[in-house]
Each structure stands twice: as structure tokens, then as C-alpha cells.
Design an enzyme around this catalytic site. Sequence first.
Site, PDB file in Angstrom:
ATOM      1  N   GLY A  58       0.815  -1.225   0.000  1.00 46.02           N
ATOM      2  CA  GLY A  58       0.000   0.000   0.000  1.00 46.02           C
ATOM      3  C   GLY A  58       0.838   1.259   0.000  1.00 46.02           C
ATOM      4  N   ALA A  59       1.997   1.181  -0.706  1.00 51.82           N
ATOM      5  CA  ALA A  59       2.921   2.325  -0.722  1.00 51.82           C
ATOM      6  C   ALA A  59       2.454   3.433  -1.655  1.00 51.82           C
ATOM      7  CB  ALA A  59       4.303   1.844  -1.174  1.00 51.82           C
TER       8      ALA A  59
ATOM      9  N   GLY B 123      -1.919   7.542   0.184  1.00 49.87           N
ATOM     10  CA  GLY B 123      -2.235   7.860   1.578  1.00 49.87           C
ATOM     11  C   GLY B 123      -1.116   7.660   2.580  1.00 49.87           C
ATOM     12  N   ILE B 124      -1.441   6.907   3.611  1.00 47.60           N
ATOM     13  CA  ILE B 124      -0.524   6.692   4.737  1.00 47.60           C
ATOM     14  C   ILE B 124       0.751   5.977   4.281  1.00 47.60           C
ATOM     15  CG2 ILE B 124      -0.326   5.511   6.970  1.00 47.60           C
ATOM     16  CD1 ILE B 124      -3.473   5.661   7.054  1.00 47.60           C
ATOM     17  N   GLY B 125       0.593   5.021   3.348  1.00 46.47           N
ATOM     18  CA  GLY B 125       1.735   4.237   2.867  1.00 46.47           C
ATOM     19  C   GLY B 125       2.775   5.107   2.179  1.00 46.47           C
TER      20      GLY B 125
ATOM     21  N   SER C  25      -7.467  -0.735  12.732  1.00 51.49           N
ATOM     22  CA  SER C  25      -8.315   0.458  12.836  1.00 51.49           C
ATOM     23  C   SER C  25      -9.177   0.368  14.089  1.00 51.49           C
ATOM     24  CB  SER C  25      -9.222   0.536  11.615  1.00 51.49           C
ATOM     25  OG  SER C  25     -10.214   1.508  11.795  1.00 51.49           O
TER      26      SER C  25
ATOM     27  N   TYR D 177     -15.445  -4.838   6.868  1.00 48.80           N
ATOM     28  CA  TYR D 177     -14.240  -4.047   7.176  1.00 48.80           C
ATOM     29  C   TYR D 177     -13.914  -4.111   8.672  1.00 48.80           C
ATOM     30  CZ  TYR D 177     -10.949  -0.198   7.467  1.00 48.80           C
ATOM     31  OH  TYR D 177      -9.819   0.557   7.709  1.00 48.80           O
TER      32      TYR D 177
HETATM   33  N1  NAP Z   1      -7.746   6.553   6.236  1.00 47.78           N
HETATM   34  C1  NAP Z   1      -8.197   6.255   7.436  1.00 47.78           C
HETATM   35  O1  NAP Z   1      -8.888   7.061   8.123  1.00 47.78           O
HETATM   36  C2  NAP Z   1      -7.866   4.928   8.056  1.00 47.78           C
HETATM   37  C3  NAP Z   1      -8.294   4.676   9.383  1.00 47.78           C
HETATM   38  C4  NAP Z   1      -7.968   3.462   9.963  1.00 47.78           C
HETATM   39  C5  NAP Z   1      -7.245   2.522   9.250  1.00 47.78           C
HETATM   40  N2  NAP Z   1      -6.860   2.785   7.961  1.00 47.78           N
HETATM   41  C6  NAP Z   1      -6.069   1.773   7.248  1.00 47.78           C
HETATM   42  O2  NAP Z   1      -4.894   2.382   6.745  1.00 47.78           O
HETATM   43  C7  NAP Z   1      -4.372   1.600   5.661  1.00 47.78           C
HETATM   44  C8  NAP Z   1      -3.938   2.515   4.541  1.00 47.78           C
HETATM   45  O3  NAP Z   1      -5.088   3.142   3.996  1.00 47.78           O
HETATM   46  P1  NAP Z   1      -5.115   4.639   3.469  1.00 47.78           P
HETATM   47  O4  NAP Z   1      -5.999   5.388   4.391  1.00 47.78           O
HETATM   48  O5  NAP Z   1      -3.757   5.134   3.196  1.00 47.78           O
HETATM   49  O6  NAP Z   1      -5.969   4.406   2.118  1.00 47.78           O
HETATM   50  P2  NAP Z   1      -5.637   4.578   0.571  1.00 47.78           P
HETATM   51  O7  NAP Z   1      -5.164   5.943   0.299  1.00 47.78           O
HETATM   52  O8  NAP Z   1      -6.875   4.108  -0.112  1.00 47.78           O
HETATM   53  O9  NAP Z   1      -4.442   3.543   0.325  1.00 47.78           O
HETATM   54  C9  NAP Z   1      -4.686   2.156   0.267  1.00 47.78           C
HETATM   55  C10 NAP Z   1      -3.474   1.459  -0.322  1.00 47.78           C
HETATM   56  O10 NAP Z   1      -3.774   0.041  -0.414  1.00 47.78           O
HETATM   57  C11 NAP Z   1      -3.480  -0.386  -1.734  1.00 47.78           C
HETATM   58  N3  NAP Z   1      -4.316  -1.513  -2.145  1.00 47.78           N
HETATM   59  C12 NAP Z   1      -5.668  -1.582  -2.164  1.00 47.78           C
HETATM   60  N4  NAP Z   1      -6.063  -2.749  -2.678  1.00 47.78           N
HETATM   61  C13 NAP Z   1      -4.933  -3.448  -2.990  1.00 47.78           C
HETATM   62  C14 NAP Z   1      -4.683  -4.715  -3.573  1.00 47.78           C
HETATM   63  N5  NAP Z   1      -5.663  -5.514  -3.985  1.00 47.78           N
HETATM   64  N6  NAP Z   1      -3.409  -5.113  -3.716  1.00 47.78           N
HETATM   65  C15 NAP Z   1      -2.378  -4.304  -3.354  1.00 47.78           C
HETATM   66  N7  NAP Z   1      -2.549  -3.098  -2.811  1.00 47.78           N
HETATM   67  C16 NAP Z   1      -3.824  -2.663  -2.645  1.00 47.78           C
HETATM   68  C17 NAP Z   1      -3.766   0.828  -2.609  1.00 47.78           C
HETATM   69  O11 NAP Z   1      -3.164   0.686  -3.876  1.00 47.78           O
HETATM   70  P3  NAP Z   1      -3.563   1.627  -5.140  1.00 47.78           P
HETATM   71  O12 NAP Z   1      -2.761   2.894  -4.974  1.00 47.78           O
HETATM   72  O13 NAP Z   1      -3.161   0.815  -6.307  1.00 47.78           O
HETATM   73  O14 NAP Z   1      -5.041   1.890  -5.044  1.00 47.78           O
HETATM   74  C18 NAP Z   1      -3.154   1.928  -1.756  1.00 47.78           C
HETATM   75  O15 NAP Z   1      -1.761   1.987  -1.937  1.00 47.78           O
HETATM   76  C19 NAP Z   1      -5.480   0.602   5.300  1.00 47.78           C
HETATM   77  O16 NAP Z   1      -5.152  -0.656   5.843  1.00 47.78           O
HETATM   78  C20 NAP Z   1      -6.714   1.152   5.999  1.00 47.78           C
HETATM   79  O17 NAP Z   1      -7.626   0.146   6.340  1.00 47.78           O
HETATM   80  C21 NAP Z   1      -7.149   3.965   7.353  1.00 47.78           C
END
Ligand code: NAP
Length: 278
Positions: free
Chosen positions: A7-8, A11-13, A134, A159
Site C-alpha cells: 500500500g505504498a 495515503g498513509i503508505g 483500525s 471491514y
Molecule cells: N484513512 C483512514 O482514516 C484509516 C483509518 C484506519 C485505518 N486505515 C487503514 O490504513 C491503511 C492505509 O489506507 P489509506 O488510508 O492510506 O488508504 P488509501 O489511500 O486508499 O491507500 C490504500 C493502499 O492500499 C493499496 N491496495 C488496495 N487494494 C490493494 C490490492 N488488492 N493489492 C495491493 N494493494 C492494494 C492501494 O493501492 P492503489 O494505490 O493501487 O489503489 C493503496 O496503496 C489501510 O489498511 C486502511 O484500512 C485507514
Amino acid sequence: MKIAITGATSGIGTEKVKALAPLCEQMFLLVRNEKKARDLIHSLPSNQEKISVIYCNLSDLSSVAKAATTLSQKTTQLDVLINNAGGIFPEKSITTDGHELTFCVNHLGHFLLTYLTLPLLTSGKGGKIISVSSEAHKAANIIEEDLELKNDFSSFKAYANVKLYNLLFTKSLAEKFSDKGIEAYALHPGVVNTNFGNQSKGIFKFILFLAKPFMISPKKGAQTGIYLATNQLDQRSNGGYFKKRKLAKATKDASSKKLRNLLWEYSIKQIQPFLGNK
Ligand SMILES: NC(=O)c1ccc[n+]([C@@H]2O[C@H](COP(=O)([O-])OP(=O)(O)OC[C@H]3O[C@@H](n4cnc5c(N)ncnc54)[C@H](OP(=O)(O)O)[C@@H]3O)[C@@H](O)[C@H]2O)c1
């Protein structure tokens, strides 16, 4: 330090990559969109040559197994694996391997990746496995006979359940492999303004829309993960759940030995076809 991260590309990654890349001797971005990953690397001010991109689609277990093989061809040792990718999906969707998509991307894909990467993580001084969970885990409602919610799917319930699975998996890793030098941590990043939930529909989409102005930045959301990756932690926190860089309270279910064993046994069974002769 050698780090692999999923998930690099968003967002967070992405923020973790930016902060951790300068500290790394080698970094591996396990992603489904290689162009996005290469663009990220090119945007970094330094250490670009130390970062490799490995194709890894977490919804396709063959791709995950192949990514683990490629990783082990590129390094014999790893300090940190960050299981960061994840998402919430509006509709029930079954992957080509027959798994519910939320379950596969957030849990099973990472379970397989971690399992196959354990030899690299245990080959040096020991390794850390960091999983992004989360606070949504607090809404989990596990159905023991239907861990993937194939029969009773709802987007948010799926989720919430997988985010509890992240905590159960983390505890299992600490329990089973701490004697081999493994440290496992889970974390809540905060409520972060990323692409998370962008495909959502209905009430969840409306809640996200209302919450956007109050969300923290991805840079802030990355902080606990960066902290866990770069600091030496008290052995007693192995298997723990962190928020704002501190140990946090998870639900009672997150400590259930029965549930973590159930999840482990189920997951091991599902990944069997992808283990080769391991
Ligand atoms: N945002 C929040 O408020 C929040 C709160 C609690 C927990 N989280 C957790 O934080 C983590 C990071 O999420 P984020 O908020 O940074 O969201 P994000 O911006 O949607 O990033 C998600 C990342 O996961 C990758 N991904 C999704 N499906 C995939 C797949 N099938 N194979 C490989 N990679 C995949 C995406 O790749 P692409 O770039 O190709 O789409 C993206 O790099 C997640 O585990 C999420 O559940 C987030």
C-alpha cells in the site's frame, strides 16, 4: 535497515515511504500499480536506487506468493514488513481464488505474504511485522462459521471484522514466533484524509463526506507506523495495538485465544495451495 511495505502508492503508505526511505539500506514496495510506485520513487529527493518495486496484488494469492519469491531473490534478510494496504469495498465481491475481497486484501493476502516472508524476518537479529488495523475493529461481529462473511456480507461489517483480524493475527505472530525474534504490532493511524472509502456508497459515503474536514493529514496518519518501525520497543508490548505511538486498549475479542486460533487455522488452510513445498 531493510523494509518491505504494501500500500505504498497512496495515503498513509506513501508518507511512510517518504519518511523511511532515507533510513533504508534497501526498501521494497509491494504494489498492484507499478507505475504509481515508480512515480513515487522518482519524486523522492534521495535513495531512489535503493528502492525496488515488486508487483503484488493482495486480492490474487498467486501474485502474493510470486511477490514473496521475488522478495527473497532480492534479499536474504528483512528488518520490517509493513502490512499497510487495505480498503473497504461497497459491494460483495469474490476473488478468483474464491475469497471475499475485503477479507483477502486486508487479511488473507497479508497473512500469506507474512508467512512466506518469515524466513527473511527471522534470518537476522529478528524482524518486525507491523499491521495497519483500525478503531473500526470495535464494531466487529465475528461469525465463527463464516469468517469471510460470504453469507452475510455488509461493507462496514466486513471491514470492521478484518480490522479485528489484523489484531488477532498480530497477537498470533507474537505468540508463535517471538522466540525466533519476531515482534508484531498493530496500529490505528487516526482518521486520515486519504483515498480510503472513496468508492463507498450510501450512508458511509455521506459520513465520510461530513468527516473529511476533521481528518488528519496522511503525513500525521503515518506517524505511529514510522514510530513502530524505527524504535526499539519494550518486549512486553509485543503483539500489542498502538494509537498515537502508545499502547492502546483493543476490544476483548482482540485478546481471545479461541478467535485467534480459529483465524490462524482457517487462514493456514486457505493459503495451503500457495505454499509450494514450504
Ligand atoms: N484513512 C483512514 O482514516 C484509516 C483509518 C484506519 C485505518 N486505515 C487503514 O490504513 C491503511 C492505509 O489506507 P489509506 O488510508 O492510506 O488508504 P488509501 O489511500 O486508499 O491507500 C490504500 C493502499 O492500499 C493499496 N491496495 C488496495 N487494494 C490493494 C490490492 N488488492 N493489492 C495491493 N494493494 C492494494 C492501494 O493501492 P492503489 O494505490 O493501487 O489503489 C493503496 O496503496 C489501510 O489498511 C486502511 O484500512 C485507514
